[in-house]
Motif scaffolding. Structure first.
Motif, PDB file in Angstrom:
ATOM      1  N   UNK A 194       0.827  -1.209   0.000  1.00  0.00           N
ATOM      2  CA  UNK A 194       0.000   0.000   0.000  1.00  0.00           C
ATOM      3  C   UNK A 194       0.861   1.260   0.000  1.00  0.00           C
ATOM      4  N   UNK A 195       2.089   1.132   0.494  1.00  0.00           N
ATOM      5  CA  UNK A 195       3.017   2.266   0.555  1.00  0.00           C
ATOM      6  C   UNK A 195       4.064   2.166  -0.541  1.00  0.00           C
ATOM      7  N   UNK A 196       4.621   0.988  -0.708  1.00  0.00           N
ATOM      8  CA  UNK A 196       5.680   0.781  -1.691  1.00  0.00           C
ATOM      9  C   UNK A 196       5.065   0.273  -2.993  1.00  0.00           C
ATOM     10  N   UNK A 197       4.870   1.201  -3.906  1.00  0.00           N
ATOM     11  CA  UNK A 197       4.248   0.890  -5.195  1.00  0.00           C
ATOM     12  C   UNK A 197       4.741   1.909  -6.221  1.00  0.00           C
ATOM     13  N   UNK A 198       4.661   1.581  -7.494  1.00  0.00           N
ATOM     14  CA  UNK A 198       5.070   2.553  -8.517  1.00  0.00           C
ATOM     15  C   UNK A 198       4.155   3.766  -8.527  1.00  0.00           C
ATOM     16  N   UNK A 199       4.690   4.914  -8.888  1.00  0.00           N
ATOM     17  CA  UNK A 199       3.908   6.146  -9.018  1.00  0.00           C
ATOM     18  C   UNK A 199       4.478   6.946 -10.182  1.00  0.00           C
ATOM     19  N   UNK A 200       3.796   6.936 -11.313  1.00  0.00           N
ATOM     20  CA  UNK A 200       4.320   7.657 -12.481  1.00  0.00           C
ATOM     21  C   UNK A 200       4.546   9.142 -12.239  1.00  0.00           C
ATOM     22  N   UNK A 201       3.883   9.696 -11.212  1.00  0.00           N
ATOM     23  CA  UNK A 201       4.038  11.121 -10.925  1.00  0.00           C
ATOM     24  C   UNK A 201       5.380  11.439 -10.254  1.00  0.00           C
ATOM     25  N   UNK A 202       6.066  10.423  -9.750  1.00  0.00           N
ATOM     26  CA  UNK A 202       7.362  10.645  -9.102  1.00  0.00           C
ATOM     27  C   UNK A 202       8.462  10.634 -10.158  1.00  0.00           C
ATOM     28  N   UNK A 203       9.143  11.746 -10.367  1.00  0.00           N
ATOM     29  CA  UNK A 203      10.184  11.789 -11.404  1.00  0.00           C
ATOM     30  C   UNK A 203      11.422  11.004 -10.989  1.00  0.00           C
ATOM     31  N   UNK A 204      12.052  10.360 -11.951  1.00  0.00           N
ATOM     32  CA  UNK A 204      13.303   9.662 -11.700  1.00  0.00           C
ATOM     33  C   UNK A 204      14.456  10.677 -11.681  1.00  0.00           C
ATOM     34  N   UNK A 205      15.358  10.526 -10.737  1.00  0.00           N
ATOM     35  CA  UNK A 205      16.543  11.380 -10.663  1.00  0.00           C
ATOM     36  C   UNK A 205      17.660  10.696 -11.455  1.00  0.00           C
ATOM     37  N   UNK A 206      18.114  11.286 -12.552  1.00  0.00           N
ATOM     38  CA  UNK A 206      19.128  10.621 -13.385  1.00  0.00           C
ATOM     39  C   UNK A 206      20.381  10.264 -12.591  1.00  0.00           C
ATOM     40  N   UNK A 207      20.813   9.017 -12.736  1.00  0.00           N
ATOM     41  CA  UNK A 207      22.042   8.562 -12.102  1.00  0.00           C
ATOM     42  C   UNK A 207      21.920   8.189 -10.643  1.00  0.00           C
ATOM     43  N   UNK A 208      20.733   8.310 -10.057  1.00  0.00           N
ATOM     44  CA  UNK A 208      20.601   8.055  -8.622  1.00  0.00           C
ATOM     45  C   UNK A 208      20.508   6.565  -8.322  1.00  0.00           C
ATOM     46  N   UNK A 209      21.303   6.124  -7.352  1.00  0.00           N
ATOM     47  CA  UNK A 209      21.276   4.771  -6.809  1.00  0.00           C
ATOM     48  C   UNK A 209      20.898   4.906  -5.336  1.00  0.00           C
ATOM     49  N   UNK A 210      19.949   4.113  -4.873  1.00  0.00           N
ATOM     50  CA  UNK A 210      19.508   4.203  -3.481  1.00  0.00           C
ATOM     51  C   UNK A 210      19.817   2.895  -2.779  1.00  0.00           C
ATOM     52  N   UNK A 211      20.231   3.002  -1.521  1.00  0.00           N
ATOM     53  CA  UNK A 211      20.473   1.818  -0.698  1.00  0.00           C
ATOM     54  C   UNK A 211      20.088   2.135   0.736  1.00  0.00           C
ATOM     55  N   UNK A 212      19.832   1.099   1.518  1.00  0.00           N
ATOM     56  CA  UNK A 212      19.526   1.253   2.940  1.00  0.00           C
ATOM     57  C   UNK A 212      20.625   0.600   3.742  1.00  0.00           C
ATOM     58  N   UNK A 213      21.187   1.349   4.673  1.00  0.00           N
ATOM     59  CA  UNK A 213      22.262   0.803   5.512  1.00  0.00           C
ATOM     60  C   UNK A 213      22.068   1.322   6.922  1.00  0.00           C
ATOM     61  N   UNK A 214      21.612   0.443   7.808  1.00  0.00           N
ATOM     62  CA  UNK A 214      21.273   0.872   9.161  1.00  0.00           C
ATOM     63  C   UNK A 214      22.500   1.105  10.028  1.00  0.00           C
ATOM     64  N   UNK A 215      23.666   0.575   9.618  1.00  0.00           N
ATOM     65  CA  UNK A 215      24.871   0.750  10.430  1.00  0.00           C
ATOM     66  C   UNK A 215      26.100   0.540   9.560  1.00  0.00           C
ATOM     67  N   UNK A 216      27.209   1.172   9.981  1.00  0.00           N
ATOM     68  CA  UNK A 216      28.481   0.973   9.293  1.00  0.00           C
ATOM     69  C   UNK A 216      29.098  -0.312   9.825  1.00  0.00           C
TER      70      UNK A 216
END
Length: 439
Positions: free
Chosen positions: A226-248
């Protein structure tokens, strides 16, 4: 099966959470989403937790069972004032911290047992979320069936941290900190019902903790579609890579992604990384950013809501899970549900979530910065491949990995635990009933 374990009666569940931070690690995320979905199924869920307290949704009760919160910011490893001590459990907590150990699983389990002993008539079943402290061993004697989730054995983290330790002093410190894993092994072997989130975690639990295989059951978790779904209205940021890291931590493999980004930017200078987590001031990740001059190409965000996280994931061209090991990998499931193409390692259970290489993700060996850079470059330069993998990834998550499915399966194990506990009592009652009354 007795009426007490009847399939239609809503259950009263005490869900134990010794650590519930919703923005750091998977335990708080698990407690929040599972409790919400169990409540939607009609069960009465009460989370009994310590600091950092979990963030819960409507319909779920939180009972605070405070520790001394010795690791809180901005004064971690603090020494409490004299008037903060309440009983011998507090003294034990401080003494363990002073000697380099991690006390929270043990001390929370002791406080939880005391709480449940005073309120045993208010619950049908107790569900522990990876505390695995000695106090749990007394819960069944209270007449309460116990179900325990082990996301993965913390012995895995211990091995990786020892392997990354630079010297003898650091190795001693790591061994002392992870001393609680000896307790967790002993407790896990005596638990009647263990739930875990993947086949890889199940194998580790059986091997590392020596829990009999027939007591360990896989209940996959997943994404909130319900929260994590595609949304065509959200623009893609060119070259952006996303990751989640809770700790080093070595387990998360972020340092390898930093090295991959440095390689990637030689041919794709617009490539940049958004890390959902805390920016480390020191340590391997900070050192790598200094070495490669990447501070302006790596951004960190922390303390964001699920909705904000979903927007960030949707806005990236690629999501990446660089971990050396994961017991499940919620970030992989959430990225796939959002329709963002995924590059992920084959560490631990990640392939169970991410699926086949080239179909629902691009898979690379853990700890291989060169392979990470090549996979990221391949996706950045092939829009058709990004689209195909993103679509297939979302379909995989919707079929296999949602919180509603996890809640239904978990409730089935609650009822099985109730039925198993009721069976000996019924057998004894039948044996004590005269034969002419049974006929």
């Amino acid at each position: 099966m007795t009426a007490e374990a009847g399939v239609d009666r809503p259950l009263r569940v005490a869900l134990l959470s010794y650590k519930g931070n919703p923005f750091c690690g998977g335990q708080g995320v698990y407690v929040r989403h599972l409790s919400r979905e169990l409540a939607r199924l009609g069960h009465r869920i009460e989370v009994i937790g310590a600091q950092p307290y979990p963030v819960l949704d409507e319909g779920v009760t939180l009972t605070e069972l405070p520790s001394l919160d010795l690791y809180r910011q901005p004064d971690p490893f603090r020494t409490p004032k004299r008037d903060e001590y309440r009983d011998w459990v507090d003294v034990l907590e401080v003494a363990t911290m002073w000697t380099g150990g991690f006390p929270e699983p043990l001390t929370f389990s002791l406080r939880a047992r005391r709480e449940l002993a005073a309120r045993r008539a208010e619950f049908d079943v107790v569900h522990d979320n990876q505390t695995l402290g000695y106090g749990l061993l007394g819960i069944e004697r209270l007449g309460l069936p116990l179900v325990t989730t082990i996301h993965h054995p913390i012995t895995v983290d211990r091995r990786l941290d020892l392997a990354a330790a630079a010297d003898r002093r650091r190795r001693f410190s790591v061994r002392r900190w992870y001393g609680f894993t000896r307790m967790q092994k002993r407790v896990a072997r005596r638990l009647p019902t263990v739930l875990t989130v993947s086949g890889a975690s199940r194998r580790e639990i059986v091997e590392d903790f020596a829990v009999p295989a027939d007591r360990v059951h896989v209940v996959p978790i997943g994404a909130d579609a319900r929260v994590f779904h595609p949304d065509p209205a959200t623009p893609k940021v060119p070259g952006r890579i996303v990751t989640t890291s809770s700790a080093d931590a070595p387990l998360k493999g972020l340092v390898h992604l930093i090295e991959a980004l440095a390689k990637l930017r030689t041919e794709h200078p617009r490539a940049h990384l958004l890390v959902v987590g805390n920016r480390p001031a020191t340590g391997p990740v900070a050192d790598a950013m200094d070495r490669f001059g990447l501070h302006r190409a790596v951004e960190f965000r922390k303390g964001i809501s699920d909705e904000e996280l979903a927007d960030l994931v949707r806005g990236a061209e690629i999501a990446c899970v660089p971990s050396l090991y994961e017991g499940f990998s919620l970030p992989a499931a959430e990225a796939m549900a959002s329709g963002t193409p995924l590059v992920a390692t084959t560490g631990g259970a990640i392939p169970e979530v991410a699926g086949p290489d080239g179909e629902t993700c691009l898979a690379v060996p853990p700890g291989d910065a060169g392979a990470l850079a090549a996979a990221l470059a391949r996706l950045l330069t092939d829009e058709e491949l990004r689209t195909r993998i993103a679509h297939a990834g979302r379909e995989r998550v919707l079929r296999r990995f949602t919180w509603e499915q996890a809640a239904r399966a978990t409730a089935e194990h609650y009822r099985a635990a109730l039925a198993e506990r009721a069976a000996p009592a019924e057998k004894t009652a039948r044996a004590q009933t005269p034969a002419h009354r049974r006929s």
